[in-house]
Each structure stands twice: as C-alpha cells, then as structure tokens.
Design an enzyme around this catalytic site. Structure first.
Site, PDB file in Angstrom:
ATOM      1  N   HIS A 135       8.642  11.022  -8.834  1.00 53.12           N
ATOM      2  CA  HIS A 135       7.782  11.991  -8.144  1.00 53.12           C
ATOM      3  C   HIS A 135       8.475  12.529  -6.904  1.00 53.12           C
ATOM      4  CE1 HIS A 135       4.087  10.974 -10.361  1.00 53.12           C
ATOM      5  NE2 HIS A 135       4.367   9.699 -10.204  1.00 53.12           N
ATOM      6  N   ASN A 146      12.112   8.619   2.030  1.00 55.45           N
ATOM      7  CA  ASN A 146      11.421   9.527   2.944  1.00 55.45           C
ATOM      8  C   ASN A 146      12.482  10.409   3.561  1.00 55.45           C
ATOM      9  OD1 ASN A 146       8.857   8.352   2.591  1.00 55.45           O
ATOM     10  ND2 ASN A 146       9.323   6.774   4.112  1.00 55.45           N
ATOM     11  N   GLN A 167      14.769   3.577   0.379  1.00 54.42           N
ATOM     12  CA  GLN A 167      14.274   2.215   0.542  1.00 54.42           C
ATOM     13  C   GLN A 167      13.825   1.645  -0.797  1.00 54.42           C
ATOM     14  OE1 GLN A 167      11.676   1.320   3.860  1.00 54.42           O
ATOM     15  NE2 GLN A 167      11.754   3.440   4.555  1.00 54.42           N
ATOM     16  N   SER A 217      13.110   8.027  10.370  1.00 50.83           N
ATOM     17  CA  SER A 217      13.530   7.937  11.765  1.00 50.83           C
ATOM     18  C   SER A 217      15.047   8.006  11.936  1.00 50.83           C
ATOM     19  CB  SER A 217      12.981   6.654  12.391  1.00 50.83           C
ATOM     20  OG  SER A 217      13.290   5.539  11.590  1.00 50.83           O
ATOM     21  N   ARG A 273      -7.131  30.996  -1.808  1.00 56.06           N
ATOM     22  CA  ARG A 273      -7.133  30.595  -0.411  1.00 56.06           C
ATOM     23  C   ARG A 273      -5.787  30.790   0.279  1.00 56.06           C
ATOM     24  NH1 ARG A 273      -8.053  24.984   2.566  1.00 56.06           N
ATOM     25  NH2 ARG A 273      -9.550  25.673   4.112  1.00 56.06           N
ATOM     26  N   ASN A 323      15.931  -4.812   4.976  1.00 52.18           N
ATOM     27  CA  ASN A 323      15.387  -4.116   6.137  1.00 52.18           C
ATOM     28  C   ASN A 323      15.143  -5.105   7.280  1.00 52.18           C
ATOM     29  OD1 ASN A 323      13.863  -2.547   7.957  1.00 52.18           O
ATOM     30  ND2 ASN A 323      12.931  -1.392   6.280  1.00 52.18           N
ATOM     31  N   GLY A 347       8.237  10.941   8.401  1.00 57.65           N
ATOM     32  CA  GLY A 347       8.300   9.625   9.038  1.00 57.65           C
ATOM     33  C   GLY A 347       9.664   8.965   8.964  1.00 57.65           C
ATOM     34  N   GLU A 364      -1.508   4.330 -12.977  1.00 62.06           N
ATOM     35  CA  GLU A 364      -0.682   4.936 -14.030  1.00 62.06           C
ATOM     36  C   GLU A 364      -0.562   4.009 -15.243  1.00 62.06           C
ATOM     37  OE1 GLU A 364       3.018   6.570 -12.598  1.00 62.06           O
ATOM     38  OE2 GLU A 364       2.017   7.957 -11.235  1.00 62.06           O
ATOM     39  N   HIS A 402      19.523   8.011   3.343  1.00 65.65           N
ATOM     40  CA  HIS A 402      19.169   6.669   2.870  1.00 65.65           C
ATOM     41  C   HIS A 402      17.791   6.661   2.227  1.00 65.65           C
ATOM     42  CE1 HIS A 402      16.844   6.693   6.590  1.00 65.65           C
ATOM     43  NE2 HIS A 402      16.188   5.625   6.165  1.00 65.65           N
ATOM     44  N   CYS A 425      24.554   5.581  15.252  1.00 60.55           N
ATOM     45  CA  CYS A 425      23.693   5.452  14.062  1.00 60.55           C
ATOM     46  C   CYS A 425      23.787   4.032  13.503  1.00 60.55           C
ATOM     47  CB  CYS A 425      24.129   6.462  13.006  1.00 60.55           C
ATOM     48  SG  CYS A 425      23.419   6.135  11.376  1.00 60.55           S
ATOM     49  N   HIS A 441      27.414  10.608   7.533  1.00 63.60           N
ATOM     50  CA  HIS A 441      26.186  10.793   8.313  1.00 63.60           C
ATOM     51  C   HIS A 441      25.610  12.206   8.162  1.00 63.60           C
ATOM     52  CE1 HIS A 441      23.460   9.671  11.601  1.00 63.60           C
ATOM     53  NE2 HIS A 441      23.674  10.862  12.132  1.00 63.60           N
ATOM     54  N   CYS A 467      25.599   4.033   9.835  1.00 61.66           N
ATOM     55  CA  CYS A 467      26.985   4.453   9.589  1.00 61.66           C
ATOM     56  C   CYS A 467      27.882   3.227   9.357  1.00 61.66           C
ATOM     57  CB  CYS A 467      27.507   5.279  10.777  1.00 61.66           C
ATOM     58  SG  CYS A 467      27.090   7.039  10.665  1.00 61.66           S
ATOM     59  N   HIS A 505      20.644   9.734   8.725  1.00 63.86           N
ATOM     60  CA  HIS A 505      21.678   9.246   7.794  1.00 63.86           C
ATOM     61  C   HIS A 505      21.050   9.148   6.392  1.00 63.86           C
ATOM     62  CE1 HIS A 505      25.623   7.123   7.323  1.00 63.86           C
ATOM     63  NE2 HIS A 505      25.053   6.936   6.144  1.00 63.86           N
ATOM     64  N   TYR A 549     -11.402  17.085   4.381  1.00 66.37           N
ATOM     65  CA  TYR A 549     -11.944  17.095   3.028  1.00 66.37           C
ATOM     66  C   TYR A 549     -11.104  16.229   2.101  1.00 66.37           C
ATOM     67  CZ  TYR A 549     -13.505  18.394  -1.561  1.00 66.37           C
ATOM     68  OH  TYR A 549     -13.968  18.314  -2.851  1.00 66.37           O
ATOM     69  N   GLU A 550      -9.790  16.314   2.255  1.00 69.39           N
ATOM     70  CA  GLU A 550      -8.880  15.588   1.365  1.00 69.39           C
ATOM     71  C   GLU A 550      -9.035  14.079   1.545  1.00 69.39           C
ATOM     72  OE1 GLU A 550      -8.236  18.216   3.195  1.00 69.39           O
ATOM     73  OE2 GLU A 550      -7.270  19.715   1.922  1.00 69.39           O
TER      74      GLU A 550
HETATM   75  O1  LIG Z   1     -10.301  24.677   6.735  1.00 66.78           O
HETATM   76  P1  LIG Z   1      -9.187  24.744   7.743  1.00 66.78           P
HETATM   77  O2  LIG Z   1      -9.584  24.187   9.095  1.00 66.78           O
HETATM   78  O3  LIG Z   1      -8.577  26.105   7.831  1.00 66.78           O
HETATM   79  O4  LIG Z   1      -8.033  23.805   7.157  1.00 66.78           O
HETATM   80  C1  LIG Z   1      -7.892  22.433   7.398  1.00 66.78           C
HETATM   81  O5  LIG Z   1      -8.909  21.658   6.778  1.00 66.78           O
HETATM   82  C2  LIG Z   1      -8.966  21.714   5.344  1.00 66.78           C
HETATM   83  C3  LIG Z   1     -10.020  20.735   4.874  1.00 66.78           C
HETATM   84  O6  LIG Z   1      -9.728  19.404   5.214  1.00 66.78           O
HETATM   85  C4  LIG Z   1      -7.608  21.425   4.713  1.00 66.78           C
HETATM   86  O7  LIG Z   1      -7.666  21.724   3.333  1.00 66.78           O
HETATM   87  C5  LIG Z   1      -6.482  22.244   5.345  1.00 66.78           C
HETATM   88  O8  LIG Z   1      -5.237  21.821   4.836  1.00 66.78           O
HETATM   89  C6  LIG Z   1      -6.523  22.054   6.863  1.00 66.78           C
HETATM   90  O9  LIG Z   1      -5.522  22.835   7.490  1.00 66.78           O
HETATM   91  O1  LIG Z   2      10.406   2.184   6.889  1.00 69.06           O
HETATM   92  P1  LIG Z   2      10.551   3.286   7.904  1.00 69.06           P
HETATM   93  O2  LIG Z   2      11.494   4.369   7.476  1.00 69.06           O
HETATM   94  O3  LIG Z   2      10.833   2.758   9.275  1.00 69.06           O
HETATM   95  O4  LIG Z   2       9.095   3.939   8.004  1.00 69.06           O
HETATM   96  C1  LIG Z   2       8.619   5.006   7.226  1.00 69.06           C
HETATM   97  O5  LIG Z   2       8.412   4.648   5.854  1.00 69.06           O
HETATM   98  C2  LIG Z   2       7.445   3.631   5.603  1.00 69.06           C
HETATM   99  C3  LIG Z   2       7.285   3.477   4.101  1.00 69.06           C
HETATM  100  O6  LIG Z   2       6.810   4.657   3.474  1.00 69.06           O
HETATM  101  C4  LIG Z   2       6.103   3.945   6.280  1.00 69.06           C
HETATM  102  O7  LIG Z   2       5.262   2.819   6.192  1.00 69.06           O
HETATM  103  C5  LIG Z   2       6.275   4.321   7.766  1.00 69.06           C
HETATM  104  O8  LIG Z   2       5.029   4.764   8.276  1.00 69.06           O
HETATM  105  C6  LIG Z   2       7.311   5.444   7.860  1.00 69.06           C
HETATM  106  O9  LIG Z   2       7.495   5.800   9.217  1.00 69.06           O
END
Ligand SMILES: O=P(O)(O)O[C@H]1O[C@H](CO)[C@@H](O)[C@H](O)[C@H]1O
Ligand SMILES: O=P(O)(O)O[C@H]1O[C@H](CO)[C@@H](O)[C@H](O)[C@H]1O
Lengths: 350, 350
Positions: A300, A155, A170, A163, A28, A77, A161, A184, A168, A52, A115, A55, A166, A318-319
């Site tokens: 991971h 993240n 969590q 924001s 695909r 936090n 996500g 697991e 960092h 920031c 930063h 900082c 800098h 689908y996912e």
């Molecule tokens: O099949 P499409 O529209 O090309 O692709 C979209 O839908 C699929 C099924 O949810 C996903 O696997 C793809 O990542 C998404 O871009």
């Molecule tokens: O905690 P932050 O950086 O403000 O927020 C980010 O991480 C969190 C934890 O994965 C998520 O819940 C938020 O959706 C994401 O924007």
C-alpha cells in the site's frame, strides 16, 4: 442528470480488502482552500552528513557506531515501540478494562549509504537490494515462535512523521496480528473459501480489463489506484501471481517489485515536482505457522497530498468520528498518475 | 522487574466501545524528537473580521449574506461533501467493485458572532446556546426519513484541517450509518443484551472508583481519558444517565454538558498555553426510527499534540498499516490534564 453517476454524485465505495466503506464526494474538489499550507523545501542534501545518525560510520543516539555500509544496513531501533523481553500478563475487568502485554522487535533499514537519495532516485539494482533485505528480515523474524506478524513499512517526508531524511524504512514484528492485516485476513479468507481463488487475483482481472485505475504494469506486478482508495493518490502494488509473502517471489519477481516501486515513486515525485511524502508498506500473511493460501502479497502507498505540494487532505472530524472521505475520484487520480513521466524531474543523480 | 507493569511495558489495550486494539509503548516517550515542528501563532484576532465568511452580516462564497446573528447561526454548507438530491443507484461487480449512491445534508454552525473567541473563552450560557442548537438540529435532521445518522462535530485549529478560525462546528447527516458509530452500536448492543445495562454505565462505574483516568466531573457528566485512548490527550465526555441522544437531556443536563465542554477545553488550552487543536464530536444513536436502548450518549475529543505546542503525534506507517499506537499512558495524560487550572491562561475575554 437523473441516473446515478459516480463521477458526479456523492457515493460510498466498499473496500473489499478491508471490509470498510469510504465516502466519495467528487463534486467537492471545487471548494476553495483557505486552510493550512504545508512547507516545501527544495533542500539540497549532501551525499554524506556528519550529524546524521543513519549515515555510514556515524554514531547513533544509543552510542553504537554504524558500519561503513555500501548498499543497505539494518539494526534494532534504539527507541523501538516494541521490545522482545516483556513479561507476559494483562488486565481484564469485566471486559471493559482489557490489556495484554505485547512483545516484538523494531528494526530500521537504511536503503542506501547516500544521505541525499530517496527510492525514486535509486537504480533498480539498488532497490533490488532493499527487496532482498526485506526477504531476509521477513524470513528471520517470521521464523521466531514469538513473532506472528511482520510489518515492513516506510514513512517518507516530515509530513509523515519521518524525523530523518536519510532514505530508510522500518520493520515492526510482533506477537499478535494487528488490526489492519487481521481485517484483510477475514476478507480474503471469506473470498477464498467461496471462490477458490484469492480476492486480489479476481480483483486484478477486473482492473486489467477496465484499465481506468491502472497506473503502470510490468511482467510481475500491477500498480493501480484501488476502487476504494481513501487517500487522494493512494495506490496499491499487486503481485500478478498469488503469493502469500515476499519470500515466495522468484529472482525475476523481486527485480520486478523494485522496478514497480521505482516507477511509481518517480511518478509521485513528478506529480507536484517535489519529494512526494507517503507512508507505504507490504501486507503479507501472518507468520503464525499456517499456510494462509487466502493471502495475496501487496504493497500500500498512502500519500497525504491532495491538490498541490502544499495542500494536503485532512482526515479529521467526520473521518475520525464517521468514515474516511475523499474529494476526487480514484479514476481521476489514476489518470493524473498515468500522465506523469517515468523520468525523475530532477534528472539522474550524480 | 519480572511481572507485567502497564506503566513500563509495551502492551495492547482493547477499546471496548469500538472493538479495536491500541498499542501502548510507555517507555517510548523518552525518544528524542528531531522531526517536523508545528507552527504556533499567538495571533490576536479582531472581534469582527470583514473578510470572514462566517462573521455576522458578511457574504459567503456562494453569494448569500449572513444575518446579523447575536448568539449562534446555522446554514447549509456551500461546499458540502453530501447533498440531498442524489439519484439512487450503485455498482456491484462480483462484490469487488461495490458503490452506493449516498445522500445527506452538511450544515455549518457558528458558535458565536465573535470572531476572536473559541469555546473555552465563551461563558456557560453562551455554550448552552450551542448545545440547544445541537438539540434542535438533531431533532429536525433525525426526523427526516432519508437521514439515519447525524454526526455533530468540530475541527479546531489549522492542524485539524480547519480553514477558518471563526468559532464553528459542522453537522453531516446522511442516509447510512458510518463505520465508527456502526462499530459502537455492535459493541454496545452485545454488552446491553448480556448485562441489561449500557456498556458506558458500567465502564463509568469502574472509572469513578479508580479515579486515575478521570479529568473532571459535574452533576451530570464525567470527563476522562479512556482506558483505550489512541491520541495522547484524547478524552471522552460521558453522560451519567444512560440517554441515547442529546434530545433526551433535561435542561439541567444541557447546561452541565456546556459546563463540561468549557472546563475541558480550558484545561486543554492551559496544557501548552495555546489554542489547543482537536477534532471533537458527539456519538449518539442512529436516527433510523429504532429505540437503541444500548446507546449511551458521549462526546469524543481527539487532539493531535503529544509533547508540546509544536510536537504532534503522527498516525502514519505502522498506525495506517497495523494498529494505532501511543507513546505515553492514558493515566499519565489524565494526570497532566487534572493538574491544569480551570481559569483560562488568557484570562476572561473583554
Ligand atoms: O469541511 P471543511 O472544514 O472545509 O474541511 C475539513 O473537515 C472535513 C470533515 O472532517 C474534512 O473532510 C476536510 O478534509 C477538512 O479539511
Ligand atoms: O519511528 P519513528 O520514525 O521515530 O516515528 C514515526 O513512525 C512511527 C511508526 O509509524 C510512528 O509511531 C511515529 O508517530 C512517527 O513519528
């Protein structure tokens, strides 16, 4: 061809660590992409940003002032998803409406006072300080009777996500064990009871023999694209020694973890010549007072990008309703990551 | 306050349908957002686009020409993730490397010949034609001995990985039952064996009594924000009668499903005055030749937006490594959706 070939034919792979399946569609990757393109900004950030809230010396939204920290810095936090002082209680109507109060602590860890840096642009000794702080936090939080699981994560990038650029991460530490580490535990426990060795030790033995999914190694850690990877360039860092949590690492092993994180994230940045977005985190034994000999420390990395700096994998229809699905094989992705240099494309920061 | 209050205190809710938990942080909606903003384009699309590969009469990437269809149109995806002609086979090394060939069929369904419409801008009779096609496809695909599950879904909007704005959905039909419906089978079966009624019938009874999560109703369907909703404005359409799949719906029920989809998606568009992105899909019994009296037909809607047209919920670090997490309560979201008008903000299309 008439016999099954995993480089060519759609198939499902089993995630032995989580007990779930992923759909792999190698053919695909050829489909044309006319959908959403992500923005990439090759922004130059200053070493210090007066606006920031992470900082050194600056004020945060809550009004508190950061110290003039010189390596790492950790604090609660100001808008944590979990709080420590929740009254106990819950709801249960026929098993159909069920809720339970949940308490916990959310911490923010600044990786560097600079930063303008990210992990791949930091030195091994500097990342080692982050590892040391993870150890300290896991120890303190995990010792609390009201904390049974400690999730350390990062993240990276607006696409994930995050924001504030800098550098960092969590920590969310809480009363109950969340779903992912719980799955697991189930899988690792079943394997350990049957074989007397951890699931990831035996898995590592197979992967080190085959080599095709290994990205890099050092004396104490191996980085590879798991056989069951969901995200296009997903990787896992596995400790060679079957330790249950980060506090059990020797000093050499801590430095080796910093080395593995650095070399992996440099390869990521070099893949598309951008600051590569991902969510990453350590998975370790629950801190519920039990030994958990079945647990095997790992980290991971879940990066969203698929083909280039601007085309991501969407885990959507689908996912969300069926199973996770991927468009290139883990072996292909491992090859691409193996090809990358371990010198950062931006050079060494000043 | 010293007693647990689910409108105020962090808590976990149990998803009785899937058997999983979600972390709810009601207090967290107050945090400021400085992160990624989504683009919103109030684009005017033409009723016919000569470059669109889904418009009537146009040619697709594979070279085939679409008929001059007047209501709906279905064809095999030119770049399907699943294909029908996969040789059987697999891999199993110590239970750690495990793969199985997977076969299936991917279909694309155009909802309308009009390039400029979306479901909320279509009439009930026009959406009813889409429902009729879903019934036909489920019947034909489900009857095949090599197809044991049929997933009907729609990805709407670029934010949900949809690469063509022409109104369309997809069907992925395959040999094995994917993870999500498999979990729902387990939960529904356990409930049915214990109570002799479907889980969703009893759940619906409770929700219709409480009203606080109900968004809209008609004679045959109820739309509500589930108690365990993960996405900020997630909803579920539940059939009042416990049917196992869409082929069992009467003609009136099919029309009522079209009505529910239309009214819900109009409310979604009106919420932020944009074409509201989501992934949505039907969950139905596996087509494995068994009756599955435990199954209860429903349709999930998973929209990514959180606060406005430009701020989405990111399911990232903690969510990928721990549990899904939400920042406003399902009750709050249901209230916001209930407030919306059922007249589309753009008016009636010409
Ligand atoms: O099949 P499409 O529209 O090309 O692709 C979209 O839908 C699929 C099924 O949810 C996903 O696997 C793809 O990542 C998404 O871009
Ligand atoms: O905690 P932050 O950086 O403000 O927020 C980010 O991480 C969190 C934890 O994965 C998520 O819940 C938020 O959706 C994401 O924007």
């Amino acid at each position: 061809s008439t016999s099954f070939d995993s480089t060519e034919h759609p198939h499902r792979r089993f995630n032995a660590l989580a007990g779930e399946w992923v759909l792999v569609s190698p053919h695909r990757s050829k489909r044309p992409w006319q959908g959403q393109q992500e923005e990439t900004e090759q922004e130059q950030r200053p070493a210090y940003d007066p606006t920031c809230y992470l900082c050194p010396g600056n004020s945060r939204v809550g009004g508190e002032q950061n110290p003039k920290y010189e390596s790492t810095f950790v604090f609660n936090n100001d808008f944590g998803a979990l709080t420590a002082d929740v009254p106990t209680g819950g709801v249960n109507e026929g098993g159909l409406l069920r809720a339970e109060a949940e308490s916990g602590i959310c911490r923010v860890i600044c990786f560097s006072p600079r930063h303008d840096l990210t992990l791949p642009q930091m030195t091994v000794p500097a990342i080692r300080k982050v590892v040391d702080l993870w150890v300290e936090e896991f120890t303190t939080l995990g010792a609390r009777p009201d904390i049974n699981y400690v999730q350390i994560f990062e993240n990276k990038g607006p696409m994930m996500g995050c924001s504030n650029p800098h550098p960092h991460g969590q920590i969310w530490a809480q009363r109950t064990v969340p779903g992912e580490p719980a799955k697991e535990t189930t899988q690792q426990l079943a394997y350990f009871e049957e074989h007397g060795r951890t699931l990831l030790s035996d898995y590592l033995t197979i992967e080190l023999e085959k080599k095709e999914r290994v990205v890099l190694e050092n004396e104490h850690f191996v980085v590879l694209v798991p056989y069951w990877a969901v995200w296009p360039f997903e990787t896992i860092i596995i400790a060679r020694r079957p330790v249950q949590d980060i506090t059990q690492l020797t000093h050499d092993e801590r430095t080796a973890l910093a080395d593995a994180v650095r070399r992996l994230t440099i390869r990521y940045d070099n893949l598309f010549n951008i600051s590569f977005p991902y969510s990453a985190g350590l998975h370790q034994r629950p801190t519920d007072g039990q030994e958990h000999p079945e647990w095997h420390l790992h980290m991971h990395f879940y990066p969203p990008l698929l083909r280039s700096a601007t085309v991501r994998k969407f885990m959507v229809g689908y996912e969300m309703l069926g199973d996770p699905q991927r468009d290139v094989t883990p072996e292909f992705s491992a090859g691409r990551l193996r090809e990358q240099s371990e010198v950062h494309y931006k050079g060494v920061p000043a």
